[in-house]
Every structure is written in structure tokens, then in C-alpha cells.
Design a protein around this motif. Structure first.
Motif, short mmCIF file in Angstrom:
data_model
loop_
_atom_site.label_atom_id
_atom_site.label_comp_id
_atom_site.label_asym_id
_atom_site.label_seq_id
_atom_site.Cartn_x
_atom_site.Cartn_y
_atom_site.Cartn_z
N VAL A 1 0.84 -1.19 0.00
CA VAL A 1 0.00 0.00 0.00
C VAL A 1 0.88 1.24 0.00
N GLN A 2 0.56 2.16 -0.88
CA GLN A 2 1.31 3.41 -0.93
C GLN A 2 0.33 4.58 -1.06
N LEU A 3 0.53 5.59 -0.23
CA LEU A 3 -0.27 6.81 -0.27
C LEU A 3 0.68 7.96 -0.53
N VAL A 4 0.40 8.74 -1.57
CA VAL A 4 1.30 9.83 -1.95
C VAL A 4 0.52 11.13 -2.01
N GLU A 5 0.87 12.05 -1.11
CA GLU A 5 0.19 13.35 -1.06
C GLU A 5 0.85 14.35 -2.00
N SER A 6 0.07 15.30 -2.45
CA SER A 6 0.58 16.41 -3.24
C SER A 6 -0.38 17.59 -3.08
N GLY A 7 0.06 18.75 -3.53
CA GLY A 7 -0.81 19.92 -3.53
C GLY A 7 -0.53 20.94 -2.44
N GLY A 8 0.39 20.63 -1.54
CA GLY A 8 0.71 21.61 -0.51
C GLY A 8 1.45 22.80 -1.10
N GLY A 9 1.62 23.82 -0.28
CA GLY A 9 2.31 25.01 -0.73
C GLY A 9 2.12 26.15 0.24
N SER A 10 2.50 27.34 -0.20
CA SER A 10 2.37 28.54 0.61
C SER A 10 1.25 29.41 0.05
N VAL A 11 0.44 29.94 0.95
CA VAL A 11 -0.70 30.74 0.53
C VAL A 11 -0.97 31.80 1.60
N GLN A 12 -1.57 32.88 1.22
CA GLN A 12 -1.94 33.91 2.18
C GLN A 12 -3.26 33.55 2.85
N ALA A 13 -3.45 34.08 4.03
CA ALA A 13 -4.70 33.87 4.76
C ALA A 13 -5.89 34.25 3.89
N SER A 20 -4.15 16.38 -2.66
CA SER A 20 -4.50 15.10 -3.27
C SER A 20 -3.70 13.99 -2.61
N CYS A 21 -4.29 12.81 -2.58
CA CYS A 21 -3.62 11.62 -2.05
C CYS A 21 -3.89 10.47 -3.01
N ALA A 22 -2.88 10.10 -3.77
CA ALA A 22 -3.01 9.02 -4.72
C ALA A 22 -2.67 7.71 -4.04
N ALA A 23 -3.57 6.73 -4.16
CA ALA A 23 -3.39 5.45 -3.51
C ALA A 23 -3.04 4.38 -4.52
N SER A 24 -2.13 3.50 -4.14
CA SER A 24 -1.82 2.33 -4.94
C SER A 24 -1.77 1.12 -4.03
N GLY A 25 -2.18 -0.02 -4.59
CA GLY A 25 -2.25 -1.23 -3.78
C GLY A 25 -3.39 -1.17 -2.78
N TYR A 26 -4.38 -0.33 -3.09
CA TYR A 26 -5.39 0.01 -2.10
C TYR A 26 -6.55 0.66 -2.83
N THR A 27 -7.77 0.46 -2.34
CA THR A 27 -8.94 1.04 -2.99
C THR A 27 -9.59 2.03 -2.03
N VAL A 28 -9.61 3.31 -2.40
CA VAL A 28 -10.01 4.35 -1.45
C VAL A 28 -11.48 4.30 -1.09
N ASP A 29 -12.32 3.68 -1.91
CA ASP A 29 -13.75 3.68 -1.59
C ASP A 29 -14.14 2.46 -0.77
N ASN A 30 -13.19 1.61 -0.45
CA ASN A 30 -13.48 0.37 0.27
C ASN A 30 -13.10 0.46 1.75
N VAL A 31 -12.49 1.58 2.13
CA VAL A 31 -11.95 1.75 3.47
C VAL A 31 -12.21 3.18 3.95
#
Length: 124
Positions: A1-13, A20-31
Motif C-alpha cells: 500500500v502506498q499513499l502519496v500526497e501532493s498539492g501543498g504550498g504557501s498561501v496567504q490567509a 491530493s492523495c493518490a493510492a496504490s495497492g489500495y482502494t479508497v472507496d473500500n476503506v
């Protein structure tokens, strides 16, 4: 199972980000899937979760501003963050449960799988 996040960064208030969290070896709608965050010197905090039946739950500090969702076709979990505040800064982690386990945001140590995290920084 691998979960890989992306999309972070710096932003103003007041700004927005979508994680985003891309899953492999795993089904996100089953858990159960969730988002947690950790600021320097603080413990890991539950932000949002979604159960296999689609029910969503949120931490008190983000209710009304953040939205968790999933796209089963691409096996990806999302966190839309609006009206960001400096207090939302931290490392954001995607987490998942084993099938059949009903987990809660309040107990991050009970979650089974974790991504490596993506940094969110909100400046005032």
C-alpha cells in the motif's frame, strides 16, 4: 500500500489549496480515509475523514471551510481547503484504514497506512 500526497504550498490567509492523495495497492472507496495535520511541536490532529459509505466527518476547527472527497475512478482522496488561516499551517498527511475497521479522527495512532506528508504554510 502506498499513499502519496501532493498539492501543498504557501498561501496567504483567506486563500485556498487542494490536497491530493493518490493510492496504490489500495482502494479508497473500500476503506476509511482521512487527513491529518501536524504543526511543529504539536501532536497529530485529525482534520477530516470519509467512510466507505460516504459519510464525512471534520475536526471542529475546519468545519465549514474544508471538504474531503474521493474519486474512485482514479483512486484518489482530496482535501479542498478554503478560507485558510495561519493556524492551518503544518504538515498534512493522508491516512487509510484496513478494510472493515471503523476508525475515528480522534485516534490517529489507530490508522494503518500513512503517506509521507505535504507541507501547507499560511501567512497572515
Amino acid at each position: 500500500v502506498q499513499l502519496v500526497e501532493s498539492g501543498g504550498g504557501s498561501v496567504q490567509a483567506g486563500g485556498s489549496l487542494r490536497l491530493s492523495c493518490a493510492a496504490s495497492g489500495y482502494t479508497v472507496d473500500n476503506v476509511s480515509m482521512g487527513w491529518f495535520r501536524q504543526a511543529p511541536g504539536k501532536g497529530r490532529e485529525g482534520v477530516a475523514m470519509i467512510r466507505p459509505n460516504g459519510r464525512t466527518m471534520y475536526g471542529d476547527s475546519v468545519t465549514g471551510r474544508f471538504t474531503i472527497s474521493r474519486d474512485n475512478s482514479v483512486n484518489t482522496l482530496y482535501l479542498q481547503m478554503n478560507m485558510l488561516e495561519p493556524e492551518d499551517s503544518g504538515m498534512y498527511y493522508c491516512a487509510g484504514s484496513l478494510p472493515g475497521r471503523l476508525l475515528l479522527l480522534q485516534w490517529p495512532n489507530t490508522w494503518n497506512y500513512w503517506g509521507q506528508g505535504t507541507q501547507v504554510t499560511v501567512s497572515s
